[in-house]
Write a protein that holds these residues in place. Structure first.
Motif: not given
Length: 388
Positions: A211-212, A233-236, A243-252, A283-284
């Motif tokens: 988790r990042l 947030d990056s989770v995988g 690392l193999a991301p399974s979900s990514y989320r960002e909010q500005r 994929v990253q």
């Protein structure tokens, strides 16, 4: 006197008789001429004489009336029509308009968006990689393919046999670890001291999952114009491929969040908008790519020789695009904890895409010590490690 008056009275009967005889003679002559004319000349029928009266024509029905423009005018009487004046073309759309040369935009702290630049956002997403567009080179985690240094491949061998003879890539060993780092984001060169934002990043890497988390906030003068924060947030999962991301989320700031979920079973990524794209192996996302490059450098240093190119597929806003990282060489980076030896990588800027320079520590650290984003306008934001 009386005799003179009697003479005209005595002559009156004679005059009257003379006049009657003369009248009878004229009538006889006229009648004879008419008879002689009838006998001498043949009879002709009188020629009919017709007179056409000018009558206004009856009005034509509206359906049968021909348009006036369709009636050809005689050439001799055709009146030249004046040329129709063309509508003026706006200066921006006219190719021949001589507009003054556009001056390059002047960047300032007031109009800078440190979070947008740190994300490396382009004006438009790259074309998505469809099922028929993805190639083996695009889907490979690394574009550095070939025999080890000093080994010459057999020129006469078949391509498949030569590919099978290549040694397998070394597995990536990820040690479980956790921690947090803090960065200062400078406007321009860090030596100028123009700090416009701070960025804090935490990481938790286990045996099978990671988790990042990253959160940045504007600072100083920029905080008056750009409010809010950038949260990523990056989770995988973790494997021998890194690392193999399974979900990514960002909010500005106050904007709606953007997200993406990767389904490895079907090999596709589903964006928050509902769009689906093919998800190549390796994929990253924007947060995991720096850590993945650091892990790859530690496990496969031979692929990171100066001049080499590392290709990784990356998630965009609604697409998946291959990104090339060129190895520049070793440099030193000045941080609050001292000078750190690092390996510099660069993603060249193409079109509206900014150029990104990444410095990876040559020790066991998995987070970058510096990252510099240079936009096409020349504006640059430099993220330097402040504490760990």
């Amino acid at each position: 006197m009386m005799r003179a008056l009697a003479r005209p009275a005595a002559r009156a009967p004679a005059v009257i008789a003379f006049l009657l005889v003369s009248l009878a003679a004229h009538l006889a002559v006229l009648r004879g001429a008419s008879v002689a004319g009838r006998v001498a000349s043949p009879s002709h029928e009188p020629m009919p004489v017709t007179v056409d009266l000018i009558v206004a024509p009856a009005p034509r029905p509206a359906a049968a009336a021909a348009p006036v423009a369709a009636r050809p005018d005689p050439v001799a009487h055709r009146r030249p029509r004046p040329a129709r004046r063309a509508a003026p073309v706006p200066a921006a759309a006219s190719p021949d308009a001589s507009a003054p040369e556009a001056l390059p935009p002047v960047a300032s702290l007031a109009d800078s968006d440190p979070f947008g630049a740190m994300l490396g956002l382009a004006q438009d997403d790259a074309l998505p990689i469809g099922p028929t567009q993805a190639t083996e080179a695009d889907t490979a985690p690394s574009a550095q393919a070939g025999p080890p240094a000093g080994a010459a491949p057999d020129a006469g061998a078949a391509p498949d046999a030569a590919q099978a003879a290549l040694p397998a890539e070394a597995p990536i060993v990820v040690a479980p670890q956790s921690g947090a780092v803090r960065y200062r984001v400078h406007y321009g060169d860090p030596v100028d001291g123009n700090v416009v934002a701070t960025l804090e990043q935490s990481f938790e890497i286990g045996t099978h999952h990671y988790r990042l988390h990253s959160e940045g906030r504007a600072k100083g003068l920029v905080s008056w114009f750009y409010r809010g924060s950038l949260v990523q947030d990056s989770v995988g999962t973790v494997s021998t491929a890194g690392l193999a991301p399974s979900s990514y989320r960002e909010q500005r700031g106050d904007r709606a969040p953007r997200s993406a979920t990767i389904d490895p079973a079907h090999g596709e990524v589903v964006f928050g908008s509902g769009q689906r794209r093919q998800a190549p192996p390796g994929v990253q996302d924007r947060l995991s790519v720096a850590v993945q490059l650091a892990l790859m450098r530690q496990a496969r240093p031979q692929q990171f020789e100066p001049g080499a190119t590392i290709r990784l597929p990356m998630l965009g806003n609604s697409s998946v695009e291959p990104v090339d990282w060129i190895v520049i060489g070793e440099e030193t980076v000045a941080t609050d904890a001292g000078t750190v030896r690092a390996l510099r990588l660069q993603r060249p800027g193409v079109g509206d895409d900014p150029a990104i320079d990444l410095w990876l520590a040559l020790d066991a650290r998995i987070v970058p010590v510096r990252m510099r984003v240079t936009e096409p306008t020349g504006r640059a934001l430099d993220q330097v490690l402040a504490s760990q």
